[in-house]
Scaffold this active site. Structure first.
Site, PDB file in Angstrom:
ATOM      1  N   CYS A 298       0.794  -1.242   0.000  1.00 23.07           N
ATOM      2  CA  CYS A 298       0.000   0.000   0.000  1.00 23.07           C
ATOM      3  C   CYS A 298       0.819   1.281   0.000  1.00 23.07           C
ATOM      4  O   CYS A 298       0.679   2.095  -0.917  1.00 23.07           O
ATOM      5  CB  CYS A 298      -0.928   0.022   1.202  1.00 23.07           C
TER       6      CYS A 298
HETATM    7  C1  UDX Z   1      -0.781  -0.255   5.558  1.00 28.51           C
HETATM    8  C2  UDX Z   1      -1.738   0.629   6.362  1.00 28.51           C
HETATM    9  O1  UDX Z   1      -1.353   0.626   7.738  1.00 28.51           O
HETATM   10  C3  UDX Z   1      -3.177   0.172   6.190  1.00 28.51           C
HETATM   11  O2  UDX Z   1      -4.051   1.060   6.868  1.00 28.51           O
HETATM   12  C4  UDX Z   1      -3.491   0.164   4.698  1.00 28.51           C
HETATM   13  O3  UDX Z   1      -4.812  -0.283   4.469  1.00 28.51           O
HETATM   14  C5  UDX Z   1      -2.511  -0.709   3.951  1.00 28.51           C
HETATM   15  O4  UDX Z   1      -1.176  -0.272   4.211  1.00 28.51           O
HETATM   16  P1  UDX Z   1       0.399  -2.634   5.831  1.00 28.51           P
HETATM   17  O5  UDX Z   1       1.056  -2.347   4.508  1.00 28.51           O
HETATM   18  O6  UDX Z   1      -0.180  -3.972   6.082  1.00 28.51           O
HETATM   19  O7  UDX Z   1      -0.776  -1.572   6.095  1.00 28.51           O
HETATM   20  O8  UDX Z   1       1.514  -2.418   6.929  1.00 28.51           O
HETATM   21  P2  UDX Z   1       1.888  -1.425   8.118  1.00 28.51           P
HETATM   22  O9  UDX Z   1       1.906  -2.212   9.358  1.00 28.51           O
HETATM   23  O10 UDX Z   1       1.096  -0.192   8.108  1.00 28.51           O
HETATM   24  O11 UDX Z   1       3.414  -1.095   7.726  1.00 28.51           O
HETATM   25  C6  UDX Z   1       3.774  -0.575   6.443  1.00 28.51           C
HETATM   26  C7  UDX Z   1       5.269  -0.439   6.345  1.00 28.51           C
HETATM   27  O12 UDX Z   1       5.751   0.650   7.162  1.00 28.51           O
HETATM   28  C8  UDX Z   1       6.073  -1.665   6.808  1.00 28.51           C
HETATM   29  O13 UDX Z   1       7.164  -1.859   5.947  1.00 28.51           O
HETATM   30  C9  UDX Z   1       6.523  -1.292   8.207  1.00 28.51           C
HETATM   31  O14 UDX Z   1       7.674  -1.977   8.596  1.00 28.51           O
HETATM   32  C10 UDX Z   1       6.777   0.199   8.027  1.00 28.51           C
HETATM   33  N1  UDX Z   1       6.694   0.982   9.276  1.00 28.51           N
HETATM   34  C11 UDX Z   1       5.519   1.071   9.954  1.00 28.51           C
HETATM   35  C12 UDX Z   1       7.812   1.680   9.737  1.00 28.51           C
HETATM   36  O15 UDX Z   1       8.899   1.631   9.127  1.00 28.51           O
HETATM   37  N2  UDX Z   1       7.694   2.449  10.860  1.00 28.51           N
HETATM   38  C13 UDX Z   1       6.536   2.568  11.555  1.00 28.51           C
HETATM   39  O16 UDX Z   1       6.507   3.297  12.550  1.00 28.51           O
HETATM   40  C14 UDX Z   1       5.406   1.844  11.098  1.00 28.51           C
END
Ligand code: UDX
Length: 435
Positions: free
Chosen positions: A265
């Site tokens: 996403c």
């Molecule tokens: C995300 C959104 O959270 C969700 O609402 C949307 O519908 C789809 O995209 P997702 O891709 O499943 O969900 O993962 P998420 O847990 O949000 O993490 C996304 C990425 O950001 C990961 O690579 C994670 O490691 C990274 N991340 C997340 C960080 O580097 N730091 C953070 O503080 C949070």
């Protein structure tokens, strides 16, 4: 209520199972027979925590069936959610061919339908798509919007790994509708949910999804930019963000510095929003930087390591975590790829390990690396250990687990180890902190 769901990918299947568990009668439609057959046996074609149990339950109760027959699905339901994938095209814009094909298949059943029916887009689409692309296709049926059928847009905010929980107890439910009647039907589908609901127009609903993901991605890139400053001045970005996040106007969530954001996403949605703004002759200075920082971060981590130890040539690296985050086998936009590619460019010898994602990673990366079947084999005789994602298995690591390593360097990109337990015995290189 009778609900049909078009597309049994991640969003479609989670939504279908979620609605069925709330008492609706759900028909899931997919063009791939194998998936349909699996779902009807209670086996989800994708992995998601808790999905198999709940799918089995609703299939056994007769609340959810899957089919390839879209005509029957529309005939027998009052509301259809369109949940087909909208991947990125090579120029960063979204590829609407899947959604267009799915909607074309709805024209004949809509023409033949007796009674009112609402079509609702759940797939992530740039503002204007539902009314400018989906609606004209539906109108080919000769039916009139507002009279014979309704139109809506209901974005999803599901996180992989906790998608069912996110579906059943969301922070908010955004309902976009072309008119009150469409919104009324959508509201009935969500009657059993006690989350706050926002009713709005379709374009705003589309924009809310992009803006939410863009802001969360911005928080992450912001934290990564600040982390580089903290590294330089020898302080810890996690201490800094703890203090910053206590301000309720800011909030601590999504301020974890790391290897950057990956997944299906954030990278795709930010790129699509940038592209959409450019098509509208607008600049996106903040979002351009969000993407730049995210592209730089994995390379920055490897460059920093290279600098600290003075060269990576021939060093054996246990690379833990190939999926874009822990808890999934999904490698889409995983930060492991640019990191491993950079390590190979510097002639390091990489051994990859992930509890679930190794096979998918093998298909993603063009070069050959070694893979380990388990964590401890990966660590054995390694000069350096790099932790790229946050699997529970990695969070449980203790200093003794690294004793079989030849070297003493640990790179903790997600800051999941207790730093204080490592600093005396190891060369601990955490993102965003002094080493
Ligand atoms: C995300 C959104 O959270 C969700 O609402 C949307 O519908 C789809 O995209 P997702 O891709 O499943 O969900 O993962 P998420 O847990 O949000 O993490 C996304 C990425 O950001 C990961 O690579 C994670 O490691 C990274 N991340 C997340 C960080 O580097 N730091 C953070 O503080 C949070």
């Amino acid at each position: 209520m009778n609900i049909s769901i078009i597309g049994t990918g991640y969003v479609g299947l989670v939504s279908g199972v979620g609605f069925a568990s709330k008492g609706h009668d759900v028909i899931c439609v997919d063009i791939v027979e194998e998936k349909v057959e699996k779902i009807n046996r209670g086996k989800p074609p994708i992995y998601e925590k808790g999905l198999e149990d709940l799918l089995k339950e609703v299939v056994d109760q007769g609340k959810l069936i899957a089919t390839t027959d879209i005509e029957k699905a529309i005939e027998n339901t009052e509301l259809t959610f369109i949940c087909v994938g909208t991947p990125s095209s090579s120029d960063g814009s979204i590829d609407l061919s899947g959604i267009e094909k799915a909607v074309e298949d709805m024209v004949i059943p809509l023409k033949e339908k007796n009674g009112y029916h609402v079509f609702c887009v759940k797939s992530t689409v740039v503002p204007g798509t539902t009314e400018e692309k989906v609606l004209p296709l539906l109108k080919r049926s000769g039916k009139k919007v507002g009279e014979d059928f309704g139109l809506g847009m209901n974005p999803e905010f599901l996180r992989e790994g906790i998608a069912l929980e996110d579906f059943l107890k969301p922070d908010r439910i955004v309902l976009g509708g072309i008119d009150e009647r469409s919104l009324d039907v959508l509201s009935i589908a969500y009657e059993g949910f006690d989350s706050p609901k926002q009713k709005t127009d379709i374009k705003s609903a589309e924009m809310i999804k992009y803006t939410s993901n863009a802001l969360l991605a911005t928080k992450i890139s912001f934290a990564n930019e600040i982390s580089r400053v903290c590294e330089k001045i020898g302080i810890d970005v996690y201490d800094v963000m703890e203090g910053v996040g206590l301000d309720h106007r800011i909030n601590r969530d999504f301020l974890n510095a790391g290897a950057g954001f990956g997944g299906s996403c954030f990278p795709k949605d930010v790129s699509a929003l940038v592209r959409f703004a450019k098509e509208n002759h607008l600049e996106t200075k903040i979002l351009d930087s969000v993407l730049t920082v995210n592209d730089e971060q994995p390379v920055h981590i490897v460059d920093r390591l290279n600098q600290i130890i003075g060269g990576l040539k021939g060093k054996r690296i246990a690379f833990l975590g190939l999926a874009f985050k822990g808890g999934t086998d999904d490698v889409r936009e995983t930060r492991a790829l640019p990191m491993v590619e950079k390590l190979l460019e510097l002639e390091a010898d990489v051994v990859g390990y992930d509890p679930e994602a190794s096979e998918n990673f093998k298909e993603l990366i063009l070069k050959d690396i070694d893979y380990s079947e388990n964590l401890h084999d990966a660590l054995k005789d390694a000069d350096i250990c790099i932790i790229q994602n946050d699997w529970e298995e990695f969070k449980r690591l203790e200093p003794e687990d690294f004793d079989t390593m030849k070297g003493d360097i640990i790179v903790d990109t997600r800051r999941i180890l207790k730093k204080e337990e490592y600093v005396d015995k190891f060369t601990y290189i955490g993102v965003g902190c002094d080493n």
